[in-house]
Design an enzyme around this catalytic site. Structure first.
Site, PDB file in Angstrom:
ATOM      1  N   ARG A   1       0.840  -1.205   0.000  1.00  0.00           N
ATOM      2  CA  ARG A   1       0.000   0.000   0.000  1.00  0.00           C
ATOM      3  C   ARG A   1       0.876   1.257   0.000  1.00  0.00           C
ATOM      4  O   ARG A   1       0.449   2.322  -0.416  1.00  0.00           O
ATOM      5  CB  ARG A   1      -0.977  -0.016   1.182  1.00  0.00           C
ATOM      6  CG  ARG A   1      -1.901   1.209   1.212  1.00  0.00           C
ATOM      7  CD  ARG A   1      -3.194   0.983   2.003  1.00  0.00           C
ATOM      8  NE  ARG A   1      -2.977   0.388   3.287  1.00  0.00           N
ATOM      9  CZ  ARG A   1      -2.452   1.020   4.349  1.00  0.00           C
ATOM     10  NH1 ARG A   1      -2.092   2.277   4.256  1.00  0.00           N
ATOM     11  NH2 ARG A   1      -2.298   0.381   5.493  1.00  0.00           N
TER      12      ARG A   1
ATOM     13  N   TYR B   1     -15.779  15.771 -16.027  1.00  0.00           N
ATOM     14  CA  TYR B   1     -16.206  14.393 -15.827  1.00  0.00           C
ATOM     15  C   TYR B   1     -17.190  14.305 -14.644  1.00  0.00           C
ATOM     16  O   TYR B   1     -16.965  14.921 -13.595  1.00  0.00           O
ATOM     17  CB  TYR B   1     -14.974  13.518 -15.560  1.00  0.00           C
ATOM     18  CG  TYR B   1     -15.290  12.063 -15.427  1.00  0.00           C
ATOM     19  CD1 TYR B   1     -15.662  11.311 -16.536  1.00  0.00           C
ATOM     20  CD2 TYR B   1     -15.259  11.437 -14.193  1.00  0.00           C
ATOM     21  CE1 TYR B   1     -15.981   9.966 -16.411  1.00  0.00           C
ATOM     22  CE2 TYR B   1     -15.569  10.086 -14.058  1.00  0.00           C
ATOM     23  CZ  TYR B   1     -15.927   9.363 -15.175  1.00  0.00           C
ATOM     24  OH  TYR B   1     -16.243   8.046 -15.050  1.00  0.00           O
TER      25      TYR B   1
ATOM     26  N   ASP C   1      -7.287  17.397 -15.956  1.00  0.00           N
ATOM     27  CA  ASP C   1      -7.603  16.019 -16.298  1.00  0.00           C
ATOM     28  C   ASP C   1      -7.239  15.875 -17.783  1.00  0.00           C
ATOM     29  O   ASP C   1      -7.918  16.414 -18.656  1.00  0.00           O
ATOM     30  CB  ASP C   1      -9.094  15.774 -16.042  1.00  0.00           C
ATOM     31  CG  ASP C   1      -9.536  14.354 -16.366  1.00  0.00           C
ATOM     32  OD1 ASP C   1      -8.871  13.697 -17.194  1.00  0.00           O
ATOM     33  OD2 ASP C   1     -10.567  13.919 -15.815  1.00  0.00           O
TER      34      ASP C   1
ATOM     35  N   LYS D   1      -8.139   4.573 -19.689  1.00  0.00           N
ATOM     36  CA  LYS D   1      -8.451   4.922 -21.077  1.00  0.00           C
ATOM     37  C   LYS D   1      -7.217   4.739 -21.965  1.00  0.00           C
ATOM     38  O   LYS D   1      -6.745   3.624 -22.082  1.00  0.00           O
ATOM     39  CB  LYS D   1      -9.015   6.345 -21.118  1.00  0.00           C
ATOM     40  CG  LYS D   1     -10.045   6.640 -19.992  1.00  0.00           C
ATOM     41  CD  LYS D   1     -11.322   5.834 -20.101  1.00  0.00           C
ATOM     42  CE  LYS D   1     -12.213   5.911 -18.861  1.00  0.00           C
ATOM     43  NZ  LYS D   1     -12.534   7.253 -18.387  1.00  0.00           N
TER      44      LYS D   1
HETATM   45  C1  LIG Z   1     -13.036   7.796 -17.154  1.00  0.00           C
HETATM   46  C2  LIG Z   1     -12.687   9.168 -16.779  1.00  0.00           C
HETATM   47  C3  LIG Z   1     -12.420   9.511 -15.451  1.00  0.00           C
HETATM   48  C4  LIG Z   1     -12.551   8.528 -14.313  1.00  0.00           C
HETATM   49  O1  LIG Z   1     -11.606   7.520 -14.413  1.00  0.00           O
HETATM   50  P1  LIG Z   1     -11.865   6.010 -13.867  1.00  0.00           P
HETATM   51  O2  LIG Z   1     -10.607   5.323 -14.296  1.00  0.00           O
HETATM   52  O3  LIG Z   1     -13.105   5.507 -14.509  1.00  0.00           O
HETATM   53  O4  LIG Z   1     -12.002   6.115 -12.399  1.00  0.00           O
HETATM   54  C5  LIG Z   1     -12.041  10.809 -15.182  1.00  0.00           C
HETATM   55  N1  LIG Z   1     -11.955  11.730 -16.163  1.00  0.00           N
HETATM   56  C6  LIG Z   1     -12.213  11.443 -17.440  1.00  0.00           C
HETATM   57  C7  LIG Z   1     -12.099  12.503 -18.471  1.00  0.00           C
HETATM   58  C8  LIG Z   1     -12.593  10.154 -17.797  1.00  0.00           C
HETATM   59  O5  LIG Z   1     -12.865   9.865 -19.078  1.00  0.00           O
END
Ligand SMILES: *Cc1c(COP(=O)(O)O)cnc(C)c1O
Length: 388
Positions: free
Chosen positions: A56, A109, A181, A206
């Site tokens: 962790r 998001y 982000d 992603k």
């Molecule tokens: C999918 C996504 C998230 C969240 O990520 P997870 O891996 O699903 O927790 C945050 N921001 C954007 C732009 C996303 O596409």
């Protein structure tokens, strides 16, 4: 010392192998690490040893990913988490305290909205949600208690872009931390730290992992900032499993070639859609018709694999298009090898009123495509038959 077989199977064959230097970082499938002596443990606790103690806190398979991600973003250091949302929560809870204000892009998001609006505000953090126009005039936006400005670019599903450099500079001039982000762009197409942003967040789920088989997240920035966030990951526990870290490390090795193909195929699909009379509007930052094309050209090396469009006929036609697809799969999420289609009003913008949709720039007939690695001719043919 003689061992009973029950004991023997536990201890025999465990530990490091002399002379076996693997090319890849193996999966360190262990929750804890062995110390040779009390002196070694004492040195660790005094910060005088690079040894590992507990997964962790740190794990070599996870650190291999962190080093790759830091290199990709041009950062000193990175922190990998068990999901993008774990990265978001780690950053926000790690940076903010009661009395602070966070300014967040209203176009963000959905999960980020929940963490800020639904949780942080319960702990005395105040939140303000800013329109794109407001983000473009940061001088008027940032107040005396603002500590963090959180935004994303390109934005889902309109692919609108925030002009990153002036916003980051305005934040820095006021000692406010800017956080982006960067999920939709990927570090191959956009390196926000070089534009003055303090911290980059990713849903590694992603493009970075890129194979739709792992949930992971990341933060990247200056070492001082990443050090500050380590305790939040450690004590909230949003760590990534070593086996998933291994998969991410492998995915990252092909990120450059995958993004080149995503960029080229998405441009081909967007260009084809823009020339089709059945399509009323295409949203792709690489098209000169996109409202933020000039901003995107300045700050992105490629325009990414996400394309949204509106077919004539509204919601019912969008549903029919969705149902008729044969190659492109009907699924939420993005950034993987397989092309995916989603309807924003049934996923990211589900349940919003007409007014809220209008504010997000989303219509009921909007279709979102994550362009994968299939041959672009096959993708265009699938879209063509589904529009018929
Ligand atoms: C999918 C996504 C998230 C969240 O990520 P997870 O891996 O699903 O927790 C945050 N921001 C954007 C732009 C996303 O596409």
């Amino acid at each position: 010392m003689p061992h009973h077989p029950d004991t023997e199977i536990l201890h025999r064959g465990e530990g490091a192998r002399e002379g076996a230097a693997p090319l890849t970082t193996p999966i360190y499938a262990t929750s804890t690490f062995v110390f040779a002596s009390a002196a070694e443990l004492e040195a660790y606790q005094q910060g005088k040893s690079k040894a590992y103690i507990y997964s962790r806190y740190a794990n070599p398979s996870v650190q291999a990913v962190e080093e790759k991600l830091a290199a990709l973003e041009g950062a000193d250091a990175a922190l990998v988490t068990s999901s993008g949302m774990a990265a978001t929560a780690t950053a926000l809870f790690g940076l903010l305290k009661a009395g602070d204000e966070v300014i967040c892009s209203a176009a963000i998001y959905g999960g980020t909205l929940q963490v800020i609006g639904g949780f942080l505000t319960r702990f005395g953090v105040s939140a303000r949600f800013a329109t794109l126009d407001e983000l473009a005039r940061p001088d008027r936006l940032i107040g005396p208690s603002t500590r963090v400005v959180w935004f994303e670019s390109p934005i889902n599903p309109t692919l609108r872009c925030v002009d990153i450099r002036p916003l980051a500079e305005a934040c820095r001039a006021r000692q406010v931390l800017s956080v982006i982000d960067n999920t939709f762009a990927s570090p191959v197409n956009q390196q926000p730290l070089s534009l003055g942003v303090d911290l980059v967040m990713h849903s590694v789920t992603k493009y970075i992992n890129g194979h739709s088989d792992v949930t992971a997240g990341a933060l990247a920035g200056r070492s001082e900032l990443i050090e500050r966030l380590h305790p939040a990951r450690r004590f909230f526990g949003g760590v990534l499993e070593p086996a998933s870290a291994y998969a991410v490390a492998r995915g990252i090795k092909t990120l450059g070639v995958r993004m080149a193909r995503h960029n080229a195929s998405a441009m081909a699909v967007a260009t084809w859609l823009a020339g089709d009379p059945r399509v009323t509007r295409v949203f792709y930052p690489g098209l000169p018709s996109h409202p933020d094309h000039d901003i995107a050209r300045r700050q992105m090396k490629g325009f990414g694999g996400m394309v949204s469009f509106e077919a004539s006929g509204g919601y019912s036609h969008a549903c029919r298009f969705f149902d008729r697809l044969q190659i492109i799969r009907r699924a939420a999420s993005l950034g993987g090898t397989e092309s995916l289609c989603s309807l924003p009003v049934l996923t990211s913008q589900y349940g919003l009123s007409d007014e809220e949709l209008a504010r997000a720039g989303v219509t009921r007939g909007m279709v979102r495509l994550s362009i994968g690695l299939e041959h672009p001719d096959d993708l265009v043919a699938d879209i063509d038959q589904a529009l018929r």
